[in-house]
Scaffold this active site. Structure first.
Site, mmCIF file in Angstrom:
data_model
loop_
_atom_site.group_PDB
_atom_site.id
_atom_site.type_symbol
_atom_site.label_atom_id
_atom_site.label_comp_id
_atom_site.label_asym_id
_atom_site.label_seq_id
_atom_site.Cartn_x
_atom_site.Cartn_y
_atom_site.Cartn_z
ATOM 1 N N ARG A 29 27.635 14.522 21.940
ATOM 2 C CA ARG A 29 28.392 15.774 21.673
ATOM 3 C C ARG A 29 29.861 15.630 21.788
ATOM 4 O O ARG A 29 30.312 15.871 23.198
ATOM 5 C CB ARG A 29 27.973 17.056 22.663
ATOM 6 C CG ARG A 29 26.483 17.222 22.217
ATOM 7 C CD ARG A 29 26.077 18.573 22.982
ATOM 8 N NE ARG A 29 24.491 18.342 23.174
ATOM 9 C CZ ARG A 29 23.747 18.526 22.033
ATOM 10 N NH1 ARG A 29 24.207 19.261 20.911
ATOM 11 N NH2 ARG A 29 22.469 18.516 22.314
ATOM 12 N N CYS B 285 21.662 21.888 19.717
ATOM 13 C CA CYS B 285 22.646 22.004 18.595
ATOM 14 C C CYS B 285 22.714 23.129 17.675
ATOM 15 O O CYS B 285 23.616 23.697 17.344
ATOM 16 C CB CYS B 285 22.414 20.712 17.361
ATOM 17 S SG CYS B 285 22.191 19.180 18.448
HETATM 18 C C1 BEZ Z 1 19.081 19.258 21.032
HETATM 19 O O1 BEZ Z 1 18.505 20.179 21.607
HETATM 20 O O2 BEZ Z 1 20.254 19.321 20.458
HETATM 21 C C2 BEZ Z 1 18.996 17.904 21.463
HETATM 22 C C3 BEZ Z 1 18.489 17.603 22.670
HETATM 23 C C4 BEZ Z 1 18.164 16.259 22.888
HETATM 24 C C5 BEZ Z 1 18.706 15.251 21.969
HETATM 25 C C6 BEZ Z 1 19.154 15.471 20.732
HETATM 26 C C7 BEZ Z 1 19.384 16.932 20.329
#
Ligand code: BEZ
Length: 240
Positions: free
Chosen positions: A139, A56
């Protein structure tokens, strides 16, 4: 909320062609009324799973560094996660003060990030996918046009960061389709040939196949393309 409620199918999830569901929400840029505050502009409304997570963070830095490029195509950005406002503020400050990614640093995120700790908006837009994670938004990307109509929906799982060139390509392609009444073929980019609408009568089909329509080339009666120079596209959609 029980586990079976979380796993229940999402009723009334909006689809392409539907009006964007309305809501009022607190954001890192103050309260917004959606989509009312954005009518007359294109908007990318996107969700991300959680603040202070690496994928993110890379996405927010990329979105923020491309914000002016999206703005050139009359497109505003609005983010959402099911975290609260103070978490959002702390995360965006950390991004600005501490994080470098692919040559980007000191990145200030100035587009609104919605506080959706109640999951009200995420549920309304079908951004929670219990099979992937019962409490985090996946997402999701909703492209909404200047009339407040949903024009494209793209979903990625939690582990996969979005392709931002593709998001910009989607904006350009939709605007080009609207402006020139054409369709855009696979992997289209401005400057590539565009698809002219299918012949609506045997006469038109005959005319096109006979090579009688200026600039239109047909592989067969239903598959006709024409040139549309990049400069013409860019000046129409950036200037529109
Ligand atoms: C992230 O790195 O953005 C992420 C990875 C796995 C679950 C939620 C967020």
């Amino acid at each position: 909320m029980t586990t079976s409620e979380l796993a229940a199918p999402i009723a009334g999830m909006p689809r392409i062609g539907d009006p964007a569901p309305s809501f009022t929400a607190e954001t890192t840029q103050g309260e917004i009324n959606f989509p009312a505050d954005y009518l007359g502009k294109w908007v990318i409304l996107f969700s991300h799973p959680a603040d202070f997570t690496p994928v993110c963070t890379s996405e927010f830095m990329t979105f923020a560094s491309m914000q002016q490029e999206f703005a050139a195509y009359h497109t505003a950005l609005v983010g959402l996660s099911v975290d609260g406002l103070y978490s959002h503020i702390a995360w965006l400050r950390t991004i600005r003060d501490k994080i470098s990614f692919r040559g980007m640093k000191d990145i200030e995120v100035t587009f609104p990030l919605i506080d959706d700790v109640s999951m009200r908006v995420a549920r309304m837009y079908g951004m929670i996918m219990p099979g992937e994670d019962s409490t985090k938004a996946v997402r999701a990307v909703f492209v909404i046009d200047p009339t407040g109509t949903i024009r494209a929906i793209i979903y990625y799982p939690l582990s996969l960061g979005r392709n931002f060139d593709e998001l910009l390509r989607v904006i350009k392609a939709l605007q080009t389709a609207d402006h020139f009444a054409v369709a855009t073929p696979a992997d289209w980019r401005p400057g590539d040939r565009v698809i002219v609408p299918p012949a609506g009568s045997c006469g038109t089909a005959e005319e096109r196949m006979g090579g009688h329509v200026d600039g239109v080339e047909c592989e067969d009666w239903f598959f006709c393309t024409k040139e549309l120079p990049a400069q013409e596209v860019e000046s129409a959609i950036r200037g529109a």
